[in-house]
Structure formats: structure tokens, C-alpha cells
Design a protein around this motif. Structure first.
Motif, PDB file in Angstrom:
ATOM      1  N   GLY A 153     128.692 -55.706  -4.425  1.00 13.98           N
ATOM      2  CA  GLY A 153     129.235 -56.432  -3.284  1.00 13.98           C
ATOM      3  C   GLY A 153     129.138 -57.934  -3.457  1.00 13.98           C
ATOM      4  N   ILE A 154     128.045 -58.408  -4.047  1.00 11.96           N
ATOM      5  CA  ILE A 154     127.877 -59.842  -4.290  1.00 11.96           C
ATOM      6  C   ILE A 154     128.890 -60.320  -5.318  1.00 11.96           C
ATOM      7  CG2 ILE A 154     126.295 -61.567  -5.220  1.00 11.96           C
ATOM      8  CD1 ILE A 154     124.006 -59.908  -3.979  1.00 11.96           C
ATOM      9  N   ASP A 155     129.163 -59.510  -6.343  1.00  9.98           N
ATOM     10  CA  ASP A 155     130.177 -59.877  -7.341  1.00  9.98           C
ATOM     11  C   ASP A 155     131.563 -59.990  -6.698  1.00  9.98           C
ATOM     12  OD1 ASP A 155     128.300 -59.970  -9.345  1.00  9.98           O
ATOM     13  OD2 ASP A 155     128.643 -57.902 -10.003  1.00  9.98           O
ATOM     14  N   GLU A 156     131.881 -59.094  -5.779  1.00 10.45           N
ATOM     15  CA  GLU A 156     133.169 -59.167  -5.079  1.00 10.45           C
ATOM     16  C   GLU A 156     133.281 -60.447  -4.259  1.00 10.45           C
ATOM     17  OE1 GLU A 156     133.519 -55.642  -2.786  1.00 10.45           O
ATOM     18  OE2 GLU A 156     133.700 -54.299  -4.509  1.00 10.45           O
ATOM     19  N   ILE A 157     132.198 -60.820  -3.600  1.00  8.97           N
ATOM     20  CA  ILE A 157     132.210 -62.073  -2.837  1.00  8.97           C
ATOM     21  C   ILE A 157     132.434 -63.259  -3.770  1.00  8.97           C
ATOM     22  CG2 ILE A 157     130.812 -63.598  -1.395  1.00  8.97           C
ATOM     23  CD1 ILE A 157     129.418 -61.133  -0.291  1.00  8.97           C
ATOM     24  N   SER A 158     131.787 -63.220  -4.942  1.00  7.26           N
ATOM     25  CA  SER A 158     131.950 -64.314  -5.909  1.00  7.26           C
ATOM     26  C   SER A 158     133.399 -64.445  -6.345  1.00  7.26           C
ATOM     27  CB  SER A 158     131.048 -64.047  -7.119  1.00  7.26           C
ATOM     28  OG  SER A 158     131.210 -65.050  -8.098  1.00  7.26           O
ATOM     29  N   VAL A 159     134.048 -63.310  -6.612  1.00  5.77           N
ATOM     30  CA  VAL A 159     135.456 -63.349  -7.015  1.00  5.77           C
ATOM     31  C   VAL A 159     136.312 -63.924  -5.897  1.00  5.77           C
ATOM     32  CG1 VAL A 159     137.447 -61.912  -7.614  1.00  5.77           C
ATOM     33  CG2 VAL A 159     135.231 -61.459  -8.674  1.00  5.77           C
ATOM     34  N   ASN A 160     136.064 -63.522  -4.668  1.00  6.31           N
ATOM     35  CA  ASN A 160     136.855 -64.017  -3.535  1.00  6.31           C
ATOM     36  C   ASN A 160     136.674 -65.514  -3.321  1.00  6.31           C
ATOM     37  OD1 ASN A 160     137.879 -61.470  -2.973  1.00  6.31           O
ATOM     38  ND2 ASN A 160     136.190 -60.945  -1.606  1.00  6.31           N
ATOM     39  N   ILE A 161     135.490 -66.034  -3.616  1.00  6.20           N
ATOM     40  CA  ILE A 161     135.236 -67.459  -3.419  1.00  6.20           C
ATOM     41  C   ILE A 161     135.959 -68.302  -4.467  1.00  6.20           C
ATOM     42  CG2 ILE A 161     133.446 -69.251  -3.502  1.00  6.20           C
ATOM     43  CD1 ILE A 161     131.536 -67.254  -2.248  1.00  6.20           C
ATOM     44  N   PHE A 162     135.832 -67.902  -5.720  1.00  2.01           N
ATOM     45  CA  PHE A 162     136.313 -68.746  -6.812  1.00  2.01           C
ATOM     46  C   PHE A 162     137.725 -68.408  -7.270  1.00  2.01           C
ATOM     47  CE2 PHE A 162     131.647 -68.776  -7.290  1.00  2.01           C
ATOM     48  CZ  PHE A 162     131.441 -70.129  -7.112  1.00  2.01           C
ATOM     49  N   PHE A 240     116.887 -62.113  -8.764  1.00  4.84           N
ATOM     50  CA  PHE A 240     118.103 -62.677  -9.346  1.00  4.84           C
ATOM     51  C   PHE A 240     119.262 -62.612  -8.357  1.00  4.84           C
ATOM     52  CE2 PHE A 240     122.121 -61.353 -11.370  1.00  4.84           C
ATOM     53  CZ  PHE A 240     122.491 -62.555 -11.946  1.00  4.84           C
ATOM     54  N   LEU A 241     119.404 -61.493  -7.668  1.00  6.18           N
ATOM     55  CA  LEU A 241     120.489 -61.351  -6.693  1.00  6.18           C
ATOM     56  C   LEU A 241     120.318 -62.334  -5.535  1.00  6.18           C
ATOM     57  CD1 LEU A 241     120.995 -57.467  -6.474  1.00  6.18           C
ATOM     58  CD2 LEU A 241     122.345 -59.144  -7.741  1.00  6.18           C
ATOM     59  N   GLN A 242     119.088 -62.546  -5.108  1.00  2.00           N
ATOM     60  CA  GLN A 242     118.861 -63.494  -4.020  1.00  2.00           C
ATOM     61  C   GLN A 242     119.204 -64.916  -4.459  1.00  2.00           C
ATOM     62  OE1 GLN A 242     114.746 -62.377  -2.978  1.00  2.00           O
ATOM     63  NE2 GLN A 242     115.517 -61.693  -1.015  1.00  2.00           N
ATOM     64  N   GLN A 243     118.890 -65.258  -5.708  1.00  3.11           N
ATOM     65  CA  GLN A 243     119.282 -66.573  -6.218  1.00  3.11           C
ATOM     66  C   GLN A 243     120.802 -66.704  -6.271  1.00  3.11           C
ATOM     67  OE1 GLN A 243     117.333 -66.952  -9.999  1.00  3.11           O
ATOM     68  NE2 GLN A 243     115.286 -67.128  -9.114  1.00  3.11           N
TER      69      GLN A 243
END
Length: 324
Positions: A153-162, A240-243
């Protein structure tokens, strides 16, 4: 509700009434027990069942302790964690006379999957201690799955941001608001999981000390040590995920600042572009009797052309400098 299990050929089997075979019961699972059920278990095993208020104590001395040779261990475990909404509640594990007692008030997935698996295949369950270790291994496996899902889910958010595909500012604003909400939910999830892993780290250390004191089998001690290392590795991955969540939050706020700066730049450029035409229009709007262009046939087109050119020249200049 009380679920009672016995061991048959190193496999767990649930029985309907633990009063019928009290000597063979190796695991009693208490789910939201009533007062009468707590008294029945206490009379059977001569062990005091912790209340819900005692289970929710945060002091380590209230969660991990030895009483009359019985080991009491409490950990915080998640339930209903398929999405970002989950239930976090304590679960108490009691080792008493080679029997395991679990007290809980919610439904962690491991308490459903582990008995089903231990009933179908031999998992080395011969007493309360081996059942506890197997159950904790199932809990850690479940936490690993939850953390893995949170990472995706965090990776998906990263893709949506950048890699945003929205061109309209209003749509981007809605996306950023949605992203901030998603980041907030992921941060809350990882914080709860970190609390759970911290409680499991303390529990595994306490259990390892108890296994050494009681001279448990070498296999059990090795499994407890492996369990402790697995919990530590999950805690490191969660850090790592929290960072990464913190980085995505900063990146999202930076993107919002860039969007706001872009809007301000558009208004600033528009003000500069329309300033010369406004000056020309103001000049020809003055009420003087003697104006050379006042009675000129081409006076009006000339004024319009002056306003157009005075606005076009700054625009082309800004465009060439890359400010637009």
C-alpha cells in the motif's frame, strides 16, 4: 465461550465439553469468557484467570510474570487487519502444568488458522508449551503478512505521488488530500503493529528465559530463539516502512507547496502581462481636449494594437526565459 483441545497423534482436536476429559485437555481458548466460565477454568486448573482490566495494563510487570510456578504472558495482537481498519487488543497466554490457556476478547486470524492446520497435519504439538510456540509462530506469520500488505500500500501511494497523471489543479488537490489521508492511515497501522511487535519481543524473551529455567527440550528452545529473531527482523522492516511513510508525507507536503507556488506564479505573470495594456488604456482614457489620436481615423485600432503588443511582449519574454 471456551474452546477445548486435546492431543491425538501429535494433532490437535477440539472437543465439545472439557469437563468430560479434563485430564487430557492441553489447550483452553477463552473467547470473551463469562464469569462462570472463568470460575470453571480456575477450578479445573487451579489458576487465576486475568480479568480484561488486568490484561490491558501496560506495565511489563503486569504483562509478564510468574505466579505459583505458572507463566502469564500478555501481548497486543491485531484482528480484522485486511484493510487499514483493525482492532488491537491484548491476548494473555498462560502456561500451567504443561497446559496452555489463552484469554482474548477479539478474533486474531492466527487463532482460526493454527487450530485448523494443527488438526490436519502433525505440527509437533504434544503439550501446552509446544502449542504455545506453534501458536506464536502463526501469530508472527500473520503479522508478516499484514506488514507485507502495508508495504504494498505504501508503494502504491509513492507511485501516485511521483507519477500523478492529473492535469487539472482541482483534481490534483483532491488527490493530495486523499494521499494525506492514506498516509495517515498507514502511519497509524504501522504504529499499532510496532506496539504489537514490541509486546511480542518482550514475550519471546520472557518465554525463552522460562524455557531455559524449566529445561525445555532443545527443539523448543531453538524455535523460541528463531521466533525472537523473526520478530526482530519484522520490527526492523517496520522501522524502514515508517521512515518511508515520513518521507512520503514530506514529499506530499512539498508537492502541495509546489502546486501553490505554481498558482501564485500564474497570477503574478498575469498581473505583469496586463499591466502595460492597462497603462495604455488609462492613457487614452484621460479627458483632455487636445489629443493627437482623438480625431484620427485609425486612432482606435492604433490604441487596441498598442495594448495587444504591450501585453504580448512581456508574455513572449517570460516564455523565452522559461518562467511559464
Amino acid at each position: 465461550m471456551i474452546k477445548a483441545f486435546v492431543v491425538e497423534q501429535e494433532r490437535l482436536r477440539q472437543i465439545d465439553d472439557f469437563h468430560q476429559r479434563p485430564e487430557e485437555v492441553v489447550w483452553l481458548d477463552l473467547l470473551s469468557p463469562t464469569k462462570d466460565e472463568e470460575i470453571a477454568v480456575e477450578n479445573l486448573l487451579a489458576v487465576g484467570v486475568p480479568t480484561r482490566e488486568e490484561m490491558e495494563e501496560i506495565e511489563i510487570s503486569s504483562r509478564l510474570y510468574v505466579e505459583d510456578g505458572n507463566y502469564f504472558m500478555t501481548a497486543t495482537l491485531p484482528a480484522h487487519a485486511e484493510g487499514d481498519e483493525r482492532v488491537m487488543a491484548p491476548v494473555t497466554f498462560v502456561l500451567a502444568n504443561n497446559r496452555l490457556i489463552t484469554i482474548r476478547y477479539h478474533e486474531p486470524r492466527a487463532f482460526q488458522t493454527f487450530p485448523m492446520r494443527a488438526e490436519k497435519v502433525s505440527t509437533g504439538c504434544i503439550d501446552g508449551e509446544t502449542i504455545l510456540v506453534g501458536l506464536l509462530e502463526a501469530v508472527v506469520d500473520r503479522l508478516a503478512d499484514i506488514i507485507e500488505g502495508a508495504g504494498r500500500g505504501i508503494d502504491e501511494i509513492s507511485v501516485n505521488i511521483f507519477q500523478s497523471r492529473e492535469k487539472h489543479a482541482a483534481s490534483r488537490d483532491r488527490d493530495f488530500k486523499k494521499m494525506l489521508q492514506q498516509i495517515g492511515r498507514k502511519e497509524e497501522l504501522t504504529s499499532n503493529l510496532r506496539d504489537s511487535l514490541a509486546s511480542l519481543q518482550r514475550l519471546s524473551g520472557f518465554l525463552g528465559h522460562a524455557a531455559s529455567t524449566d529445561k525445555s527440550s532443545k527443539d523448543v528452545r531453538a524455535r523460541i530463539k528463531t521466533l525472537s529473531r523473526d520478530v526482530q527482523s519484522l520490527a526492523d522492516h517496520l522501522s524502514f516502512l515508517q521512515q518511508k511513510i515520513t518521507f512520503l508525507l514530506d514529499a506530499t507536503l512539498g508537492m502541495i507547496s509546489i502546486e501553490q507556488a505554481g498558482i501564485i506564479k500564474i497570477f503574478s505573470v498575469a498581473a505583469v502581462v496586463f499591466l502595460p495594456p492597462t497603462l495604455v488604456a488609462s492613457n487614452y482614457g484621460m479627458n483632455f481636449d487636445v489629443m493627437p489620436e482623438l480625431h484620427w481615423l485609425l486612432g482606435y485600432p492604433f490604441a487596441i494594437g498598442m495594448m495587444f503588443l504591450s501585453g504580448l511582449v512581456p508574455y513572449l519574454y517570460f516564455k523565452r526565459r522559461g518562467w511559464l
